[in-house]
Design a protein around this motif. Structure first.
Motif, short mmCIF file in Angstrom:
data_model
loop_
_atom_site.label_atom_id
_atom_site.label_comp_id
_atom_site.label_asym_id
_atom_site.label_seq_id
_atom_site.Cartn_x
_atom_site.Cartn_y
_atom_site.Cartn_z
N ALA A 1 38.75 43.42 47.97
CA ALA A 1 40.04 43.05 47.40
C ALA A 1 40.01 41.60 46.90
CB ALA A 1 41.14 43.22 48.45
N SER A 2 39.36 40.70 47.68
CA SER A 2 39.29 39.29 47.30
C SER A 2 38.48 39.09 46.02
CB SER A 2 38.67 38.49 48.45
OG SER A 2 38.51 37.15 48.08
N ARG A 3 37.29 39.72 45.98
CA ARG A 3 36.43 39.57 44.81
C ARG A 3 37.09 40.13 43.55
NH1 ARG A 3 31.92 40.76 48.35
NH2 ARG A 3 32.00 42.94 47.72
N PHE A 4 37.75 41.29 43.71
CA PHE A 4 38.39 41.92 42.55
C PHE A 4 39.55 41.05 42.06
CE2 PHE A 4 40.90 45.71 40.77
CZ PHE A 4 40.20 45.70 39.57
N SER A 5 40.28 40.46 42.97
CA SER A 5 41.41 39.58 42.61
C SER A 5 40.92 38.37 41.83
CB SER A 5 42.17 39.14 43.86
OG SER A 5 42.71 40.23 44.54
#
Length: 352
Positions: free
Chosen positions: A339-343
């Protein structure tokens, strides 16, 4: 003048009594001199003077009161002469005869008479009463096989009229056996087979419908599928779906729904992704993608759901709705790093 009339009336009465006496004596002589079977045949052939025939019969019955053939003849002749009360009285006994031929003829005649009365009545309760009597008589006709299969159409209609389902189905099958390709008959046979719980026969008629009712073939294939489901014949249902899924988009959708129902979530997801790949419209592709991921989540297959969502990050990075959906999948699966990387990727592209 009155004296002359009196003498005339007296003369007339005496003459009538003499004629009646002569008739009785003549009947007795006939009974003695002629074979009884010959007399029966003569009476049967009488087409004009039913009253005269009845007088003969009544006198013959004096000599043979237990002769059921004579009683049946009298019932028939009395019906022809309009004396239905006498007919019914005689038939009420004859329908219980130990002689099957007598019992058959009496039952058939009584059924015909009751039906005639049914259609003359206007009172609803009276009609119900007569209909119940007809149903009892029909059941006797059916169970003792008093019907003639050359009249199969007639007896099928009678079975419908008195609402005897097993008999209606029996006569309907006889109609179809005569190489009838009447779609309505075959359809009725299918629904009777289902109603009476004859699954093998139901499938037989269902396949006939698929063969002959070409305009509604898809409908009958669909009915076959739901019949397998209702009888919990899941392997047969799957086989049918797999066959038609290769040639029809709606059936491929139904296959995905089937796997979801059977909680075979991985298979369901794979089918939705096949639909995704086959689709040419973006909106439809997006819908299939959602379903492919969601069925994995429904089966608590969070790792597979995350993996599938991750594969399509690039494909959907410009679609805000799908981006949010993928982020929720990551969070629900506990994949916070994903979720962090995609954000961060989204922010670097200046997307909102």
């Amino acid at each position: 003048m009155s004296s002359a009339n009196s003498e005339f009336e007296k003369s007339y009465v005496i003459t009538y009594k003499e004629l009646l006496f002569t008739f009785v004596v003549f009947s007795a002589i006939l009974f003695i001199l002629f074979p009884k079977d010959l007399l029966k045949e003569q009476i049967k052939s009488e087409k004009s003077s039913y009253d005269l025939s009845m007088l003969y019969l009544k006198n013959l019955l004096i000599h043979s009161p237990d002769d059921e053939t004579l009683q049946l003849l009298l019932a028939t002749q009395s019906l022809r002469s309009g004396q239905t009360d006498l007919t019914l009285s005689l038939l009420s006994t004859l329908v219980k005869s130990k002689d099957k031929a007598i019992r058959r003829d009496a039952t058939l005649l009584k059924y015909t008479l009751e039906k005639k009365e049914y259609f003359t009545l206007k009172n609803v309760e009276e009609k119900k009463r007569i209909r119940k009597k007809m149903r009892r008589l029909f059941l006797q006709i059916y169970r003792e096989k008093f019907y003639n299969l050359k009249e199969v159409n007639r007896w099928y209609k009678e079975a419908l009229f008195v609402a005897v389902d097993d008999a209606a189905f029996y006569f309907l099958e006889k109609k179809i056996d005569k190489r009838s390709k009447n779609i309505k008959d075959i359809e009725s046979a299918y629904y009777y087979a289902r109603k009476l719980n004859y699954p093998v026969k139901a499938m037989y008629y269902l396949q006939m419908l698929q063969k002959y009712d070409l305009m509604h073939r898809d409908k009958w294939i669909n009915v076959e599928y739901f019949q397998y489901i209702s009888y919990k014949q899941y392997s047969k249902a799957e086989k049918l779906l797999l066959h038609y899924a290769n040639i029809s988009l709606p059936w491929k959708k139904k296959l995905a729904e089937f796997y979801t129902m059977r909680q075979e979530f991985t298979k369901a997801s794979n089918i939705y992704m096949q639909l995704f790949n086959d689709a040419r419209v973006y909106k439809k592709k997006r819908g299939y993608f959602y379903k492919a991921v969601k069925v994995l989540q429904a089966g608590s297959l969070f790792s597979l759901a995350t993996s599938l969502a991750h594969q399509y990050e690039n494909y959907y990075i410009d679609d805000i709705d799908v981006r949010n959906f993928i982020l929720k999948v990551y969070i629900a699966s506990g994949k916070l790093q994903y979720a962090s990387r995609f954000s961060k990727r989204i922010m670097r592209r200046g997307l909102r």
